[in-house]
Design an enzyme around this catalytic site. Structure first.
Site, PDB file in Angstrom:
ATOM      1  N   LYS A  33       0.850  -1.200   0.000  1.00 33.85           N
ATOM      2  CA  LYS A  33       0.000   0.000   0.000  1.00 33.85           C
ATOM      3  C   LYS A  33       0.881   1.245   0.000  1.00 33.85           C
ATOM      4  O   LYS A  33       1.759   1.380   0.849  1.00 33.85           O
ATOM      5  CB  LYS A  33      -0.913   0.018   1.236  1.00 33.85           C
ATOM      6  CG  LYS A  33      -2.033  -0.998   1.146  1.00 33.85           C
ATOM      7  CD  LYS A  33      -3.251  -0.588   1.965  1.00 33.85           C
ATOM      8  CE  LYS A  33      -3.048  -0.769   3.433  1.00 33.85           C
ATOM      9  NZ  LYS A  33      -4.226  -0.390   4.234  1.00 33.85           N
TER      10      LYS A  33
ATOM     11  N   LYS B 223       2.518  -9.877   9.441  1.00 34.19           N
ATOM     12  CA  LYS B 223       1.937  -9.050   8.372  1.00 34.19           C
ATOM     13  C   LYS B 223       1.871  -9.856   7.077  1.00 34.19           C
ATOM     14  O   LYS B 223       0.900  -9.770   6.321  1.00 34.19           O
ATOM     15  CB  LYS B 223       2.720  -7.745   8.198  1.00 34.19           C
ATOM     16  CG  LYS B 223       2.051  -6.853   7.155  1.00 34.19           C
ATOM     17  CD  LYS B 223       2.162  -5.377   7.368  1.00 34.19           C
ATOM     18  CE  LYS B 223       1.254  -4.653   6.357  1.00 34.19           C
ATOM     19  NZ  LYS B 223       1.407  -3.209   6.331  1.00 34.19           N
TER      20      LYS B 223
ATOM     21  N   GLU C  30      -7.291  -6.120   0.771  1.00 37.37           N
ATOM     22  CA  GLU C  30      -7.989  -5.620   1.951  1.00 37.37           C
ATOM     23  C   GLU C  30      -9.508  -5.749   1.867  1.00 37.37           C
ATOM     24  O   GLU C  30     -10.239  -4.777   1.994  1.00 37.37           O
ATOM     25  CB  GLU C  30      -7.609  -4.147   2.189  1.00 37.37           C
ATOM     26  CG  GLU C  30      -7.851  -3.707   3.604  1.00 37.37           C
ATOM     27  CD  GLU C  30      -7.153  -2.393   3.944  1.00 37.37           C
ATOM     28  OE1 GLU C  30      -6.983  -1.556   3.066  1.00 37.37           O
ATOM     29  OE2 GLU C  30      -6.811  -2.242   5.121  1.00 37.37           O
TER      30      GLU C  30
ATOM     31  N   ARG D 250      -7.303  -8.759   6.318  1.00 33.75           N
ATOM     32  CA  ARG D 250      -6.290  -7.706   6.449  1.00 33.75           C
ATOM     33  C   ARG D 250      -6.718  -6.672   7.493  1.00 33.75           C
ATOM     34  O   ARG D 250      -5.887  -5.991   8.085  1.00 33.75           O
ATOM     35  CB  ARG D 250      -6.023  -7.042   5.090  1.00 33.75           C
ATOM     36  CG  ARG D 250      -4.806  -6.123   5.100  1.00 33.75           C
ATOM     37  CD  ARG D 250      -4.250  -5.850   3.713  1.00 33.75           C
ATOM     38  NE  ARG D 250      -3.141  -4.912   3.766  1.00 33.75           N
ATOM     39  CZ  ARG D 250      -2.279  -4.700   2.786  1.00 33.75           C
ATOM     40  NH1 ARG D 250      -2.398  -5.364   1.650  1.00 33.75           N
ATOM     41  NH2 ARG D 250      -1.305  -3.821   2.909  1.00 33.75           N
TER      42      ARG D 250
ATOM     43  N   ASN E  23      -5.735  -3.666  11.741  1.00 32.07           N
ATOM     44  CA  ASN E  23      -6.271  -2.413  12.287  1.00 32.07           C
ATOM     45  C   ASN E  23      -6.589  -2.502  13.776  1.00 32.07           C
ATOM     46  O   ASN E  23      -7.218  -1.590  14.319  1.00 32.07           O
ATOM     47  CB  ASN E  23      -7.522  -1.984  11.517  1.00 32.07           C
ATOM     48  CG  ASN E  23      -7.172  -1.581  10.100  1.00 32.07           C
ATOM     49  OD1 ASN E  23      -6.095  -1.045   9.865  1.00 32.07           O
ATOM     50  ND2 ASN E  23      -8.061  -1.864   9.167  1.00 32.07           N
TER      51      ASN E  23
ATOM     52  N   HIS F 140      -6.706   6.130  15.474  1.00 26.78           N
ATOM     53  CA  HIS F 140      -6.866   7.198  14.486  1.00 26.78           C
ATOM     54  C   HIS F 140      -7.710   8.333  15.041  1.00 26.78           C
ATOM     55  O   HIS F 140      -7.456   9.507  14.759  1.00 26.78           O
ATOM     56  CB  HIS F 140      -7.516   6.662  13.201  1.00 26.78           C
ATOM     57  CG  HIS F 140      -6.583   5.856  12.353  1.00 26.78           C
ATOM     58  ND1 HIS F 140      -7.003   4.857  11.502  1.00 26.78           N
ATOM     59  CD2 HIS F 140      -5.242   5.908  12.221  1.00 26.78           C
ATOM     60  CE1 HIS F 140      -5.958   4.324  10.897  1.00 26.78           C
ATOM     61  NE2 HIS F 140      -4.878   4.945  11.312  1.00 26.78           N
TER      62      HIS F 140
ATOM     63  N   HIS G 119       1.255   8.237  15.984  1.00 24.54           N
ATOM     64  CA  HIS G 119       0.459   7.087  15.570  1.00 24.54           C
ATOM     65  C   HIS G 119       0.633   5.872  16.492  1.00 24.54           C
ATOM     66  O   HIS G 119      -0.344   5.318  16.996  1.00 24.54           O
ATOM     67  CB  HIS G 119       0.800   6.724  14.126  1.00 24.54           C
ATOM     68  CG  HIS G 119       0.091   5.513  13.632  1.00 24.54           C
ATOM     69  ND1 HIS G 119      -1.244   5.523  13.311  1.00 24.54           N
ATOM     70  CD2 HIS G 119       0.517   4.242  13.431  1.00 24.54           C
ATOM     71  CE1 HIS G 119      -1.604   4.310  12.924  1.00 24.54           C
ATOM     72  NE2 HIS G 119      -0.556   3.518  12.984  1.00 24.54           N
TER      73      HIS G 119
END
Ligand SMILES: NC(=O)c1ccc[n+]([C@@H]2O[C@H](COP(=O)([O-])OP(=O)(O)OC[C@H]3O[C@@H](n4cnc5c(N)ncnc54)[C@H](O)[C@@H]3O)[C@@H](O)[C@H]2O)c1
Ligand SMILES: [Zn+2]
Length: 351
Positions: A141, A218, A228, A232, A236, A243, A255
């Site tokens: 990504k 991962k 995704e 996947r 998160n 977020h 983050h």
């Protein structure tokens, strides 16, 4: 640790991930020579150019440096334009190799440049932050932020290879190291409980092994779900809350630290829903604290955080997809989370 090379199955075949000290000095130049690239653009930022970029570029055939300002605030279309301009000025063409040398900001942005410059040129990831080594350099990504939100313009573009030179962590600021550690803890929580146990017993050492284990998690997840659509989303864990913290604080929260608090929120919500026991929630919270990451926030209103969650692009048709835990190593996707159950969790985490 397994001796065979670690590879990730991408859209167009498998690509190797090399994790070792000195990879920038040996494995990366050897790969470039072996593949016969004649022109190589090393894209990095103003912090990393003098530390690693100049030496790397000098050792590559037809190497030239593309340097952009350092910081998430520069991960945008203006900087991308600046990259394209420097690529053209340096004589890049469709056969030029791009090396993305830096943290996740550079990896995402240089990767997006590689996906789009002259309709796509080959690139390799050379992650220098712990977060980039375990997370952003793996999975294909790439993208930039828009003024409306993070990562809103992007593509899927696999690198030809990933070279994680672990000796670069010697210059990484401590807070950045902790942020990468948060993603490693996440990997342990979603798929590798012994990794978490190892971290608690021995700390993040040996670093090559810790990084390799997190990359393996991962790998398993993205190989099952490259585009995704399903599992996947496990990656998160802690991110819906995290977020929201980042966004509601105007990005004052980093983050990884926001994700740390987010993972505590997720596991507390899991316990509240009786997916896991309260002891699991306590164990996760203790582990995160022991590893030097925050588990509480202050100065932010839970209602404002809930509102910020609604802007997460991972929400589909107004429904949140929260990743919760049935146990350490057993994530589940839950999509019917209500405001009245989230607000008390957030109240409980406010200092
Ligand atoms: N593509 C993905 O799948 C994915 C996944 C996770 C995160 N991301 C993205 O990654 C970005 C965050 O990445 P990050 O945490 O690496 O931030 P970053 O790239 O901003 O790096 C953090 C800071 O550390 C500095 N730095 C990096 N390596 C260093 C080193 N070895 N020595 C000294 N300083 C060093 C950087 O210059 C920067 O100032 C975000 O933009 C996020 O959206 C992408
Ligand atoms: Zn993350």
């Amino acid at each position: 640790m397994a001796a065979e090379p670690l590879t990730i199955q991408g859209a167009a075949g498998a690509y190797p991930v090399v994790i070792k000290p000195g990879a920038l000095a040996d494995a990366l130049p050897a790969f470039v020579a072996e593949r016969g690239f004649a022109r190589v653009a090393v894209i990095t930022n103003t912090t990393l150019a003098p530390l690693y970029g100049e030496a790397l570029t000098a050792g590559l055939p037809g190497g030239f440096l593309v340097t952009v300002p350092d910081g998430e605030q520069y991960k945008n279309l203006d900087t991308l334009q600046n990259m394209y301009a420097q690529l053209l000025a340096g004589g890049a063409d469709r056969s030029t190799l791009i090396v993305a040398l830096g943290g996740g900001v550079i990896g995402d942005m240089a990767g997006f440049a590689a996906a789009t410059f002259m309709r796509g040129v080959p690139f390799v990831q050379a992650p220098t932050s712990l977060l980039a080594m375990v997370d952003s350099s793996i999975g294909g990504k790439v993208g930039v932020d828009l003024s409306q939100g993070k990562n809103l313009a992007g593509a899927f573009k696999d690198p030809l290879a990933v070279f994680a030179d672990t000796s670069t962590s010697n210059t990484l600021p401590d807070v950045e190291f902790r942020c990468g550690l948060a993603e490693i803890i996440k990997a342990g929580l979603i798929a590798d409980p012994p990794l978490l146990a190892h971290l608690l017993e021995h700390g993040p050492q040996p670093i090559e092994e810790i990084i390799t284990r997190a990359v393996m998690v991962k790998k398993q997840v993205v190989e099952q779900d490259r585009l995704e659509k399903g599992v996947r989303a496990y990656l998160n864990l802690g991110h819906t809350f995290g977020h929201a913290l980042e966004q509601a604080s105007g990005y004052a929260w980093k983050h990884g630290e926001a994700v740390a608090v987010g993972m505590v929120a997720a596991v507390r919500l899991s316990a509240r829903r009786e997916l896991c026991g309260p002891d699991t929630a306590t164990a996760v919270e203790c582990a995160i604290t022991d590893l030097g990451l925050p588990v509480r926030f202050s100065d932010l209103d839970p209602a404002a955080l809930w509102d910020a969650m609604q802007h997460d692009k991972k929400w589909q048709n107004g429904l949140a997809r929260f990743i919760l835990l049935e146990d350490i190593g057993q994530p589940v996707i839950v999509s019917d989370v209500r405001r009245d159950e989230v607000i008390p969790i957030l109240e409980g985490l406010r200092k």
